[in-house]
Design a protein around this motif. Structure first.
Motif, PDB file in Angstrom:
ATOM      1  N   ALA A   1       1.012  -2.766  -6.238  1.00  0.00           N
ATOM      2  CA  ALA A   1       0.877  -1.596  -5.372  1.00  0.00           C
ATOM      3  C   ALA A   1      -0.587  -1.164  -5.386  1.00  0.00           C
ATOM      4  CB  ALA A   1       1.768  -0.469  -5.860  1.00  0.00           C
ATOM      5  N   ILE A   2      -1.060  -0.712  -4.234  1.00  0.00           N
ATOM      6  CA  ILE A   2      -2.436  -0.241  -4.105  1.00  0.00           C
ATOM      7  C   ILE A   2      -2.423   1.110  -3.397  1.00  0.00           C
ATOM      8  CG2 ILE A   2      -4.719  -0.689  -3.102  1.00  0.00           C
ATOM      9  CD1 ILE A   2      -4.019  -3.686  -3.107  1.00  0.00           C
ATOM     10  N   CYS A   3      -3.149   2.058  -3.960  1.00  0.00           N
ATOM     11  CA  CYS A   3      -3.366   3.338  -3.286  1.00  0.00           C
ATOM     12  C   CYS A   3      -4.811   3.358  -2.818  1.00  0.00           C
ATOM     13  CB  CYS A   3      -3.091   4.518  -4.202  1.00  0.00           C
ATOM     14  SG  CYS A   3      -3.389   6.108  -3.372  1.00  0.00           S
ATOM     15  N   ALA A   4      -5.006   3.532  -1.508  1.00  0.00           N
ATOM     16  CA  ALA A   4      -6.350   3.536  -0.927  1.00  0.00           C
ATOM     17  C   ALA A   4      -6.706   4.870  -0.293  1.00  0.00           C
ATOM     18  CB  ALA A   4      -6.459   2.422   0.117  1.00  0.00           C
ATOM     19  N   ASN A   5      -5.851   5.864  -0.435  1.00  0.00           N
ATOM     20  CA  ASN A   5      -6.131   7.155   0.196  1.00  0.00           C
ATOM     21  C   ASN A   5      -7.370   7.814  -0.391  1.00  0.00           C
ATOM     22  OD1 ASN A   5      -4.035   7.072   1.987  1.00  0.00           O
ATOM     23  ND2 ASN A   5      -2.710   8.437   0.831  1.00  0.00           N
TER      24      ASN A   5
ATOM     25  N   PHE B   1       0.868  -1.175   0.000  1.00  0.00           N
ATOM     26  CA  PHE B   1       0.000   0.000   0.000  1.00  0.00           C
ATOM     27  C   PHE B   1       0.901   1.219   0.000  1.00  0.00           C
ATOM     28  CE2 PHE B   1      -2.872  -3.287   1.095  1.00  0.00           C
ATOM     29  CZ  PHE B   1      -4.101  -2.868   0.623  1.00  0.00           C
ATOM     30  N   ILE B   2       0.784   1.997  -1.071  1.00  0.00           N
ATOM     31  CA  ILE B   2       1.600   3.195  -1.232  1.00  0.00           C
ATOM     32  C   ILE B   2       0.694   4.331  -1.695  1.00  0.00           C
ATOM     33  CG2 ILE B   2       3.674   1.855  -1.770  1.00  0.00           C
ATOM     34  CD1 ILE B   2       3.326   2.701  -4.724  1.00  0.00           C
ATOM     35  N   CYS B   3       1.261   5.487  -1.915  1.00  0.00           N
ATOM     36  CA  CYS B   3       0.523   6.616  -2.476  1.00  0.00           C
ATOM     37  C   CYS B   3       1.547   7.575  -3.071  1.00  0.00           C
ATOM     38  CB  CYS B   3      -0.333   7.293  -1.412  1.00  0.00           C
ATOM     39  SG  CYS B   3       0.617   8.112  -0.132  1.00  0.00           S
ATOM     40  N   ASN B   4       1.054   8.628  -3.669  1.00  0.00           N
ATOM     41  CA  ASN B   4       1.952   9.603  -4.298  1.00  0.00           C
ATOM     42  C   ASN B   4       2.506  10.632  -3.318  1.00  0.00           C
ATOM     43  OD1 ASN B   4       1.376   8.340  -6.699  1.00  0.00           O
ATOM     44  ND2 ASN B   4       0.365  10.100  -7.641  1.00  0.00           N
ATOM     45  N   HIS B   5       1.712  11.050  -2.343  1.00  0.00           N
ATOM     46  CA  HIS B   5       2.088  12.234  -1.567  1.00  0.00           C
ATOM     47  C   HIS B   5       2.904  11.944  -0.305  1.00  0.00           C
ATOM     48  CE1 HIS B   5      -1.142  11.355   1.322  1.00  0.00           C
ATOM     49  NE2 HIS B   5      -0.520  12.209   2.099  1.00  0.00           N
ATOM     50  N   CYS B   6       2.914  10.730   0.179  1.00  0.00           N
ATOM     51  CA  CYS B   6       3.553  10.411   1.463  1.00  0.00           C
ATOM     52  C   CYS B   6       5.078  10.561   1.399  1.00  0.00           C
ATOM     53  CB  CYS B   6       3.194   8.984   1.864  1.00  0.00           C
ATOM     54  SG  CYS B   6       4.076   8.389   3.323  1.00  0.00           S
ATOM     55  N   PRO B   7       5.667  11.334   2.299  1.00  0.00           N
ATOM     56  CA  PRO B   7       7.125  11.497   2.280  1.00  0.00           C
ATOM     57  C   PRO B   7       7.877  10.188   2.574  1.00  0.00           C
ATOM     58  CG  PRO B   7       6.164  12.633   4.175  1.00  0.00           C
ATOM     59  CD  PRO B   7       5.029  12.169   3.327  1.00  0.00           C
ATOM     60  N   TYR B   8       7.253   9.276   3.309  1.00  0.00           N
ATOM     61  CA  TYR B   8       7.899   7.977   3.568  1.00  0.00           C
ATOM     62  C   TYR B   8       7.978   7.164   2.285  1.00  0.00           C
ATOM     63  CZ  TYR B   8       7.459   9.066   8.503  1.00  0.00           C
ATOM     64  OH  TYR B   8       7.568   9.674   9.725  1.00  0.00           O
ATOM     65  N   VAL B   9       6.920   7.192   1.499  1.00  0.00           N
ATOM     66  CA  VAL B   9       6.925   6.488   0.214  1.00  0.00           C
ATOM     67  C   VAL B   9       7.880   7.179  -0.750  1.00  0.00           C
ATOM     68  CG1 VAL B   9       5.546   5.804  -1.790  1.00  0.00           C
ATOM     69  CG2 VAL B   9       4.592   5.574   0.514  1.00  0.00           C
ATOM     70  N   GLN B  10       7.859   8.485  -0.798  1.00  0.00           N
ATOM     71  CA  GLN B  10       8.751   9.216  -1.698  1.00  0.00           C
ATOM     72  C   GLN B  10      10.215   8.910  -1.391  1.00  0.00           C
ATOM     73  OE1 GLN B  10       7.507  13.302  -1.270  1.00  0.00           O
ATOM     74  NE2 GLN B  10       5.613  12.974  -2.413  1.00  0.00           N
TER      75      GLN B  10
ATOM     76  N   SER C   1      -0.413   7.594   7.947  1.00  0.00           N
ATOM     77  CA  SER C   1      -1.647   6.811   8.056  1.00  0.00           C
ATOM     78  C   SER C   1      -2.416   6.892   6.741  1.00  0.00           C
ATOM     79  CB  SER C   1      -2.517   7.350   9.198  1.00  0.00           C
ATOM     80  OG  SER C   1      -2.874   8.689   8.942  1.00  0.00           O
ATOM     81  N   ILE C   2      -3.118   5.817   6.423  1.00  0.00           N
ATOM     82  CA  ILE C   2      -4.001   5.854   5.258  1.00  0.00           C
ATOM     83  C   ILE C   2      -5.057   6.909   5.511  1.00  0.00           C
ATOM     84  CG2 ILE C   2      -5.770   4.552   4.006  1.00  0.00           C
ATOM     85  CD1 ILE C   2      -3.941   2.143   4.134  1.00  0.00           C
ATOM     86  N   LYS C   3      -5.378   7.665   4.492  1.00  0.00           N
ATOM     87  CA  LYS C   3      -6.370   8.739   4.601  1.00  0.00           C
ATOM     88  C   LYS C   3      -7.743   8.162   4.324  1.00  0.00           C
ATOM     89  CE  LYS C   3      -2.822  11.291   5.249  1.00  0.00           C
ATOM     90  NZ  LYS C   3      -1.936  10.477   6.054  1.00  0.00           N
ATOM     91  N   TRP C   4      -8.453   7.835   5.417  1.00  0.00           N
ATOM     92  CA  TRP C   4      -9.750   7.161   5.303  1.00  0.00           C
ATOM     93  C   TRP C   4     -10.858   8.148   4.983  1.00  0.00           C
ATOM     94  CZ3 TRP C   4      -8.986   2.198   4.963  1.00  0.00           C
ATOM     95  CH2 TRP C   4      -7.909   1.619   5.631  1.00  0.00           C
ATOM     96  N   VAL C   5     -11.901   7.646   4.349  1.00  0.00           N
ATOM     97  CA  VAL C   5     -13.083   8.449   4.033  1.00  0.00           C
ATOM     98  C   VAL C   5     -13.756   8.847   5.330  1.00  0.00           C
ATOM     99  CG1 VAL C   5     -15.349   8.453   2.922  1.00  0.00           C
ATOM    100  CG2 VAL C   5     -13.432   7.299   1.825  1.00  0.00           C
TER     101      VAL C   5
ATOM    102  N   LYS D   1     -10.421   3.085  -4.496  1.00  0.00           N
ATOM    103  CA  LYS D   1     -11.210   4.270  -4.139  1.00  0.00           C
ATOM    104  C   LYS D   1     -12.196   3.981  -3.008  1.00  0.00           C
ATOM    105  CE  LYS D   1     -14.005   7.970  -6.000  1.00  0.00           C
ATOM    106  NZ  LYS D   1     -13.581   9.087  -6.795  1.00  0.00           N
ATOM    107  N   SER D   2     -12.791   2.793  -3.008  1.00  0.00           N
ATOM    108  CA  SER D   2     -13.777   2.436  -1.978  1.00  0.00           C
ATOM    109  C   SER D   2     -13.114   2.050  -0.653  1.00  0.00           C
ATOM    110  CB  SER D   2     -14.639   1.266  -2.452  1.00  0.00           C
ATOM    111  OG  SER D   2     -13.864   0.067  -2.492  1.00  0.00           O
ATOM    112  N   GLN D   3     -11.822   1.824  -0.683  1.00  0.00           N
ATOM    113  CA  GLN D   3     -11.020   1.411   0.473  1.00  0.00           C
ATOM    114  C   GLN D   3     -11.386   0.018   0.987  1.00  0.00           C
ATOM    115  OE1 GLN D   3     -11.550   4.890   3.059  1.00  0.00           O
ATOM    116  NE2 GLN D   3      -9.654   5.754   2.208  1.00  0.00           N
ATOM    117  N   THR D   4     -12.128  -0.719   0.193  1.00  0.00           N
ATOM    118  CA  THR D   4     -12.530  -2.079   0.567  1.00  0.00           C
ATOM    119  C   THR D   4     -11.324  -2.995   0.701  1.00  0.00           C
ATOM    120  OG1 THR D   4     -14.608  -1.734  -0.621  1.00  0.00           O
ATOM    121  CG2 THR D   4     -14.025  -4.007  -0.101  1.00  0.00           C
TER     122      THR D   4
END
Length: 183
Positions: A74-78, A43-52, A179-183, A109-112
């Motif tokens: 890789a999955i982005c769930a933010n 689980f990664i994302c674009n904006h996280c400084p740890y991932v970058q 942390s994952i950015k939950w809905v 997108k649904s964070q399922t």
């Protein structure tokens, strides 16, 4: 940015099924990565400084494991709406293309899927054995911030152990990140 650590893993749990769209325009499910080899889900994302900070090492990991016929996903769930447009599907596509990701990049997108896996942060890693049972949920390596100080590629080593049909040590160091950015 809330620093979050992964919990101790429930080793032996089956990999959750998922069906998610990818930045390549296709839709993938667990069955697409079930080839009798270990499977790495991150689980990664674009904006996280740890991932970058580790992105180039993730790309190298993807290349290294692809040579061994190991699937890396890789999955982005933010939640892109309330937290960060940088993690929108369009921006995930752009980043994957710019960086030449050698792995499938999925959008949850649904964070399922994130809930099913029990993902808590970016990056968060799950390594499954050939039977798709959880064998590793630790960190990428021993120096998230400085690639020059890496002395152990812990995730890569765990996969190598699985490729030898050996059991991965239960002594695993938690990953940490935003942390994952939950809905």
């Amino acid at each position: 940015m809330a620093l979050t650590f992964t919990p101790f893993p429930d080793l032996g749990n089956k990999c959750p099924d998922f069906t998610l769209p990818a930045v390549d325009g296709k839709t993938y499910s667990l069955k697409d990565f079930s080839n009798g080899q270990p499977l790495v889900v991150m689980f990664i994302c674009n904006h996280c400084p740890y991932v970058q900070a580790i992105e180039d090492r993730l790309i190298q990991l993807g290349h290294d494991l692809k040579k061994q016929n190991v699937n890396v996903v890789a999955i982005c769930a933010n939640d892109e709406e309330s937290h960060n447009r940088e993690d929108s599907f369009e921006n995930l596509q752009k980043r994957a293309q710019e960086k030449g990701y050698p792995f499938v990049y999925l959008h949850d997108k649904s964070q399922t899927a994130a809930h099913a896996f029990g993902a808590v942060c970016t990056p968060d890693y799950f390594v499954y054995d050939k039977d798709l049972k959880l064998a590793y949920r630790g960190r990428l390596d021993d120096s998230w911030k400085d690639a020059a100080k890496v002395t152990k590629r812990e995730l890569f080593d765990a996969v190598q152990t699985l490729l030898k049909n050996d059991k991965v040590s239960e002594e695993q160091t938690a990953s940490m990140g935003c942390s994952i950015k939950w809905v």
